[in-house]
Design a protein around this motif. Structure first.
Motif, PDB file in Angstrom:
ATOM      1  N   ALA A 187       0.918  -1.168  -0.028  1.00  0.00           N
ATOM      2  CA  ALA A 187      -0.014  -0.061   0.086  1.00  0.00           C
ATOM      3  C   ALA A 187       0.776   1.363  -0.066  1.00  0.00           C
ATOM      4  CB  ALA A 187      -1.003  -0.025   1.233  1.00  0.00           C
ATOM      5  N   PRO A 188       1.902   1.350   0.774  1.00  0.00           N
ATOM      6  CA  PRO A 188       2.666   2.612   0.916  1.00  0.00           C
ATOM      7  C   PRO A 188       3.426   2.888  -0.328  1.00  0.00           C
ATOM      8  CG  PRO A 188       3.168   1.350   2.725  1.00  0.00           C
ATOM      9  CD  PRO A 188       2.368   0.412   1.721  1.00  0.00           C
ATOM     10  N   PHE A 189       3.550   1.966  -1.221  1.00  0.00           N
ATOM     11  CA  PHE A 189       4.338   1.928  -2.408  1.00  0.00           C
ATOM     12  C   PHE A 189       3.544   1.873  -3.865  1.00  0.00           C
ATOM     13  CE2 PHE A 189       7.220   0.434   0.593  1.00  0.00           C
ATOM     14  CZ  PHE A 189       8.094   1.469   0.805  1.00  0.00           C
ATOM     15  N   ILE A 214       1.213   2.830  -7.087  1.00  0.00           N
ATOM     16  CA  ILE A 214       1.338   3.837  -8.371  1.00  0.00           C
ATOM     17  C   ILE A 214       0.318   5.096  -7.971  1.00  0.00           C
ATOM     18  CG2 ILE A 214       0.893   4.035 -10.787  1.00  0.00           C
ATOM     19  CD1 ILE A 214       1.734   1.071 -10.980  1.00  0.00           C
ATOM     20  N   ARG A 215       1.070   6.143  -7.816  1.00  0.00           N
ATOM     21  CA  ARG A 215       0.404   7.350  -7.278  1.00  0.00           C
ATOM     22  C   ARG A 215       0.038   8.087  -8.371  1.00  0.00           C
ATOM     23  NH1 ARG A 215       1.038   8.811  -1.985  1.00  0.00           N
ATOM     24  NH2 ARG A 215       2.303   7.325  -0.736  1.00  0.00           N
ATOM     25  N   LYS A 216       0.251   7.986  -9.676  1.00  0.00           N
ATOM     26  CA  LYS A 216      -0.314   8.787 -10.775  1.00  0.00           C
ATOM     27  C   LYS A 216      -1.651   8.731 -11.002  1.00  0.00           C
ATOM     28  CE  LYS A 216       0.677   9.759 -15.688  1.00  0.00           C
ATOM     29  NZ  LYS A 216       1.554   9.523 -16.897  1.00  0.00           N
ATOM     30  N   LYS A 217      -2.536   9.722 -11.415  1.00  0.00           N
ATOM     31  CA  LYS A 217      -3.633   9.684 -11.558  1.00  0.00           C
ATOM     32  C   LYS A 217      -4.427   9.444 -13.014  1.00  0.00           C
ATOM     33  CE  LYS A 217      -4.877  12.371  -7.544  1.00  0.00           C
ATOM     34  NZ  LYS A 217      -5.794  13.642  -7.339  1.00  0.00           N
ATOM     35  N   TYR A 218      -4.220   8.328 -13.362  1.00  0.00           N
ATOM     36  CA  TYR A 218      -4.726   7.917 -14.722  1.00  0.00           C
ATOM     37  C   TYR A 218      -6.082   8.005 -14.662  1.00  0.00           C
ATOM     38  CZ  TYR A 218      -0.261   5.811 -15.304  1.00  0.00           C
ATOM     39  OH  TYR A 218       1.226   5.478 -15.553  1.00  0.00           O
ATOM     40  N   ASP A 219      -6.736   8.081 -16.090  1.00  0.00           N
ATOM     41  CA  ASP A 219      -8.007   8.483 -16.158  1.00  0.00           C
ATOM     42  C   ASP A 219      -9.272   7.102 -15.892  1.00  0.00           C
ATOM     43  OD1 ASP A 219      -8.326  11.260 -16.790  1.00  0.00           O
ATOM     44  OD2 ASP A 219      -6.906  10.607 -18.325  1.00  0.00           O
ATOM     45  N   VAL A 220      -8.447   6.060 -16.249  1.00  0.00           N
ATOM     46  CA  VAL A 220      -9.020   4.656 -16.179  1.00  0.00           C
ATOM     47  C   VAL A 220      -7.703   3.821 -15.693  1.00  0.00           C
ATOM     48  CG1 VAL A 220     -10.195   2.781 -17.237  1.00  0.00           C
ATOM     49  CG2 VAL A 220     -10.522   5.075 -17.723  1.00  0.00           C
ATOM     50  N   TRP A 221      -8.077   2.932 -14.716  1.00  0.00           N
ATOM     51  CA  TRP A 221      -7.164   1.737 -14.333  1.00  0.00           C
ATOM     52  C   TRP A 221      -7.747   0.613 -14.752  1.00  0.00           C
ATOM     53  CZ3 TRP A 221      -2.527   1.668 -11.050  1.00  0.00           C
ATOM     54  CH2 TRP A 221      -2.201   0.493 -10.569  1.00  0.00           C
ATOM     55  N   HIS A 222      -7.185  -0.321 -15.506  1.00  0.00           N
ATOM     56  CA  HIS A 222      -7.758  -1.513 -15.669  1.00  0.00           C
ATOM     57  C   HIS A 222      -6.815  -2.904 -15.251  1.00  0.00           C
ATOM     58  CE1 HIS A 222      -9.033  -4.787 -19.261  1.00  0.00           C
ATOM     59  NE2 HIS A 222      -9.451  -5.339 -18.151  1.00  0.00           N
ATOM     60  N   HIS A 239      -3.012   3.818  -6.161  1.00  0.00           N
ATOM     61  CA  HIS A 239      -3.004   4.589  -4.899  1.00  0.00           C
ATOM     62  C   HIS A 239      -4.258   5.311  -4.568  1.00  0.00           C
ATOM     63  CE1 HIS A 239      -1.467   6.794  -1.354  1.00  0.00           C
ATOM     64  NE2 HIS A 239      -1.803   8.109  -1.880  1.00  0.00           N
ATOM     65  N   HIS A 240      -4.652   5.995  -5.746  1.00  0.00           N
ATOM     66  CA  HIS A 240      -5.999   6.826  -5.575  1.00  0.00           C
ATOM     67  C   HIS A 240      -6.993   6.022  -6.057  1.00  0.00           C
ATOM     68  CE1 HIS A 240      -3.412  10.498  -5.155  1.00  0.00           C
ATOM     69  NE2 HIS A 240      -2.652   9.982  -6.078  1.00  0.00           N
ATOM     70  N   ASP A 241      -8.221   6.705  -5.692  1.00  0.00           N
ATOM     71  CA  ASP A 241      -9.589   6.039  -6.252  1.00  0.00           C
ATOM     72  C   ASP A 241      -9.852   6.486  -7.840  1.00  0.00           C
ATOM     73  OD1 ASP A 241     -12.235   4.913  -6.385  1.00  0.00           O
ATOM     74  OD2 ASP A 241     -13.212   6.253  -5.210  1.00  0.00           O
TER      75      ASP A 241
END
Length: 371
Positions: free
Chosen positions: A84-86, A88-96, A107-109
């Motif tokens: 969890a602490p590591f 991926i923090r980049k905010k992509y528009d979609v995660w598949h 990392h983000h919702d």
């Protein structure tokens, strides 16, 4: 390119929705997950979509970069990303999440697409819904904004065991990995086979049920049986080997181990029939590959396999050796009476399983979450 041109292109690119493909299982190309990752990625590449920008995630991105160039962005996989602490923090528009039970999460919702291949882990790991593997899968379902299934069976079994959120659900069949046959005419496999043979391929596990083929083989002495795949498993060394020794079939059961793509195509082309008595399949690509060569396939009448074989396969309802041998003999007799027409029908049947079509469906799912 001057700075003004670069800035203009960057501005355009930055407005294009970004999709992160959690594809690190592409490293395992000898497995179903690895094949799914690779062929979906290749299908997306061939679609040449300009309204999305995808990032591939792999332990070794270099071969992917060499094949697909700058059409994709690339991110290197590290084991630490599982924690969890590591994340991926980049905010992509979609995660598949291409592979249902991996521990890699954003990392983000983010808008999240989950592909469900099967829930066989309920039978193979634990039926306790509080077990770690089941809890991890439920958490993936809970965070999903869209869920894709590779078969109607995988959708039905997911709903049977888990709480599925009220989000869009899509059934997207896998494509045929052998839409184009590449076998050289002069190719010879490392393990040569003399005489007529039956062929099967897959992980040597209880689920694949290979030992039932050995029991059947004792009743069809005119054939040999070629089994390919990872044969270094406990199942291969115990259950399967015991069945071979019980019937004295050491000379008629040929275990090749893992094979090359050309060897696989060779065995599919030259076998009398493809046999696949699997107990559980989320989809089941090998029978489609065999049909692409116009071969009769004998498969289990359970889970997703009837969706794959349709009316063109011969089915085993159970695994009594005499019954299996009868189905095989009667099916082959029917096939040989009308071989040319049936082979053409099998090949035509495989055309409905297209990676280009599957990739476009996934692209449409991504767009539904970004536009």
């Amino acid at each position: 390119m001057n700075n003004q041109e670069f800035s203009f292109i960057f501005a355009i690119m930055s407005s294009i929705p970004t999709v992160f493909l959690e594809s690190h299982n592409i490293k395992n190309l000898k497995t179903g997950f690895g094949q799914f990752n690779y062929h979906l990625i290749k299908g997306i590449y061939e679609a040449q979509e300009t309204d999305l920008r995808c990032t591939l995630y792999a332990k070794n991105p270099t071969p992917l970069q060499e094949e697909f160039g700058d059409y994709f962005d690339y991110k290197k996989y590290y084991t630490l990303h599982r924690r969890a602490p590591f994340r991926i923090r980049k905010k992509y528009d979609v995660w598949h999440s291409l592979n249902q039970n991996v521990k890699i999460e954003p990392h983000h919702d983010l808008p999240y697409v989950l592909t469900v291949h099967d829930v066989n882990f309920i039978d193979e790991v634990s039926t306790d819904l509080n077990h770690e593997s089941n809890q991890r899968f439920q958490a993936k379902l809970d965070r999903s904004h869209a869920i894709t299934y590779i078969s109607k069976y995988s959708q039905a079994s997911t709903h049977k065991y888990f709480k599925v959120p009220n989000v869009p659900e899509h059934i997207i069949y896998n494509g045929n990995t052998l839409e184009i046959i590449t076998l050289p005419k002069d190719h010879h496999p490392k393990v040569a086979i003399e005489g007529p043979f039956l062929f099967s391929i897959g992980e040597f596990s209880t689920r694949k049920n290979f030992h039932s083929l050995v029991e059947m083989l004792a009743l069809v002495p005119e054939y040999k049986l070629v089994l390919s795949g990872n044969s270094g498993t406990d199942y291969a060394k115990t259950t399967l080997q015991a069945s071979i020794e019980k019937h004295g079939l050491q000379d008629r059961v040929i275990i090749t181990g893992k094979i090359s793509e050309f060897d696989k195509q060779y065995y599919l082309k030259h076998c009398t029939a493809f046999v696949f008595p699997s107990l559980r399949e989320g989809f089941g690509i090998p029978p489609i590959e065999a049909m692409r060569f116009g071969k009769p396939v004998f498969i289990s009448n359970n889970t997703s396999l009837p969706e794959v074989g349709g009316t063109h396969a011969f089915y085993w309802d159970h695994y009594d050796p005499e019954y299996m041998a009868t189905v095989l003999k009667e099916g082959l007799a029917m096939y040989f009476k009308n071989q040319e027409a049936l082979s053409k029908a099998y090949i035509e049947h495989t055309k409905q399983f297209s990676w280009a079509r599957a990739a476009q469906h996934y692209i449409d799912v991504y767009k539904s979450l970004t536009f």
